[in-house]
Design a protein around this motif. Sequence first.
Motif, PDB file in Angstrom:
ATOM      1  N   LEU A   1       8.089   7.776  -4.969  1.00 16.33           N
ATOM      2  CA  LEU A   1       7.831   6.636  -5.611  1.00 16.33           C
ATOM      3  C   LEU A   1       9.071   6.596  -6.628  1.00 16.33           C
ATOM      4  O   LEU A   1       9.488   5.093  -6.797  1.00 16.33           O
ATOM      5  CB  LEU A   1       6.503   6.422  -6.278  1.00 16.33           C
ATOM      6  CG  LEU A   1       5.336   6.601  -5.558  1.00 16.33           C
ATOM      7  CD1 LEU A   1       3.957   6.748  -6.255  1.00 16.33           C
ATOM      8  CD2 LEU A   1       5.380   5.111  -4.714  1.00 16.33           C
TER       9      LEU A   1
ATOM     10  N   PRO B   1      -5.547   1.336  -2.147  1.00 12.07           N
ATOM     11  CA  PRO B   1      -4.305   1.526  -2.955  1.00 12.07           C
ATOM     12  C   PRO B   1      -3.363   0.537  -3.135  1.00 12.07           C
ATOM     13  O   PRO B   1      -2.853   0.254  -2.108  1.00 12.07           O
ATOM     14  CB  PRO B   1      -3.697   2.901  -2.707  1.00 12.07           C
ATOM     15  CG  PRO B   1      -4.383   3.370  -1.339  1.00 12.07           C
ATOM     16  CD  PRO B   1      -5.317   2.210  -1.232  1.00 12.07           C
ATOM     17  N   THR B   2      -3.052  -0.074  -4.340  1.00  7.43           N
ATOM     18  CA  THR B   2      -2.131  -1.205  -4.133  1.00  7.43           C
ATOM     19  C   THR B   2      -1.046  -1.122  -5.245  1.00  7.43           C
ATOM     20  O   THR B   2      -1.345  -0.723  -6.536  1.00  7.43           O
ATOM     21  CB  THR B   2      -3.050  -2.622  -4.556  1.00  7.43           C
ATOM     22  OG1 THR B   2      -3.936  -2.831  -3.611  1.00  7.43           O
ATOM     23  CG2 THR B   2      -1.959  -3.583  -4.604  1.00  7.43           C
ATOM     24  N   ALA B   3       0.077  -1.332  -5.065  1.00  8.20           N
ATOM     25  CA  ALA B   3       1.379  -1.303  -6.054  1.00  8.20           C
ATOM     26  C   ALA B   3       1.774  -2.640  -6.100  1.00  8.20           C
ATOM     27  O   ALA B   3       2.012  -3.336  -4.927  1.00  8.20           O
ATOM     28  CB  ALA B   3       2.253  -0.382  -5.743  1.00  8.20           C
TER      29      ALA B   3
ATOM     30  N   VAL C   1       2.158   0.796  -9.991  1.00 12.39           N
ATOM     31  CA  VAL C   1       0.783   0.996  -9.345  1.00 12.39           C
ATOM     32  C   VAL C   1      -0.207   0.499 -10.208  1.00 12.39           C
ATOM     33  O   VAL C   1      -0.171   0.744 -11.491  1.00 12.39           O
ATOM     34  CB  VAL C   1       0.453   2.543  -9.154  1.00 12.39           C
ATOM     35  CG1 VAL C   1      -0.883   2.846  -8.767  1.00 12.39           C
ATOM     36  CG2 VAL C   1       1.488   2.871  -8.057  1.00 12.39           C
TER      37      VAL C   1
ATOM     38  N   TYR D   1       8.472  -1.587  -9.788  1.00 10.06           N
ATOM     39  CA  TYR D   1       7.420  -1.093  -9.056  1.00 10.06           C
ATOM     40  C   TYR D   1       6.133  -0.522  -9.806  1.00 10.06           C
ATOM     41  O   TYR D   1       6.487   0.514 -10.640  1.00 10.06           O
ATOM     42  CB  TYR D   1       8.012  -0.097  -8.068  1.00 10.06           C
ATOM     43  CG  TYR D   1       6.969  -0.017  -7.008  1.00 10.06           C
ATOM     44  CD1 TYR D   1       6.853  -0.752  -5.879  1.00 10.06           C
ATOM     45  CD2 TYR D   1       6.301   1.372  -6.870  1.00 10.06           C
ATOM     46  CE1 TYR D   1       5.951  -0.589  -4.711  1.00 10.06           C
ATOM     47  CE2 TYR D   1       5.303   1.462  -5.645  1.00 10.06           C
ATOM     48  CZ  TYR D   1       5.258   0.754  -4.863  1.00 10.06           C
ATOM     49  OH  TYR D   1       4.472   0.770  -3.723  1.00 10.06           O
TER      50      TYR D   1
ATOM     51  N   GLU E   1       0.802  -1.059  -0.083  1.00 12.64           N
ATOM     52  CA  GLU E   1      -0.059   0.113  -0.074  1.00 12.64           C
ATOM     53  C   GLU E   1       1.068   0.935   0.017  1.00 12.64           C
ATOM     54  O   GLU E   1       1.909   1.412   0.525  1.00 12.64           O
ATOM     55  CB  GLU E   1      -1.013  -0.164   1.321  1.00 12.64           C
ATOM     56  CG  GLU E   1      -1.897   1.225   1.185  1.00 12.64           C
ATOM     57  CD  GLU E   1      -3.024   1.165   2.262  1.00 12.64           C
ATOM     58  OE1 GLU E   1      -3.331   2.261   2.823  1.00 12.64           O
ATOM     59  OE2 GLU E   1      -3.388   0.012   2.764  1.00 12.64           O
ATOM     60  N   TYR E   2       0.617   2.142  -0.816  1.00  9.68           N
ATOM     61  CA  TYR E   2       1.638   3.315  -1.047  1.00  9.68           C
ATOM     62  C   TYR E   2       0.916   4.581  -0.794  1.00  9.68           C
ATOM     63  O   TYR E   2       1.254   5.719  -0.905  1.00  9.68           O
ATOM     64  CB  TYR E   2       2.153   3.298  -2.555  1.00  9.68           C
ATOM     65  CG  TYR E   2       0.950   3.475  -3.273  1.00  9.68           C
ATOM     66  CD1 TYR E   2       0.518   5.048  -3.723  1.00  9.68           C
ATOM     67  CD2 TYR E   2       0.222   2.517  -3.931  1.00  9.68           C
ATOM     68  CE1 TYR E   2      -0.495   5.078  -4.885  1.00  9.68           C
ATOM     69  CE2 TYR E   2      -0.816   2.725  -4.882  1.00  9.68           C
ATOM     70  CZ  TYR E   2      -1.287   4.154  -5.256  1.00  9.68           C
ATOM     71  OH  TYR E   2      -2.211   3.946  -6.196  1.00  9.68           O
TER      72      TYR E   2
END
Length: 175
Positions: free
Chosen positions: A40, A80-82, A55, A53, A31-32
């Motif tokens: 980032l 939020p998922t990356a 998103v 990486y 989670e970012y």
Amino acid sequence: MAERSYPEDKVAAIEELTEKFRDSNATVLTEYRGLSVPQLKELRRALGSGASYRVAKNTLAKRAADNAGLKELDEHFTGPTALTFITGEVVDAAKALRDFSKENEALVVKGGVMDGVAITPEEFHKIADLESREVLLSKMAGALKGSMSKAASMFAAPASKMARAAGALQDKKGE
């Protein structure tokens, strides 16, 4: 349940993510929320060339993971998922993620998969605590070198004893 129909661009994104899931040694979901764009970029740099990486929308990432046979990741596709796709050394990328998350508490490891097996955040942190492959190989080489030196001296010992005994016998004969 009817298959959901996606526009062409989303189908292409799902196919690309599916390939990344399949081609990776490990994938870590994070989670970012709260990280800035410069942070980032810094994380991507820290990961190096052995990891990427990305998103992604949860619905697309979940579909791609399912297509890749990774249904165990379904529970992590909330908020939020990356995705960190690791194609190089897993330990090195895990260390980079761990170190970055220490400095930036907004980055939270949700879980992941390594060699097709689901890993928890706790297991991920254990992986990050391992020594790198190069360090382990050099330790093993040192141990093997030490063992070989011991073996060589053990093999040489009988011959050297025999030579000393022969020398002593010859000295005794000479007297």
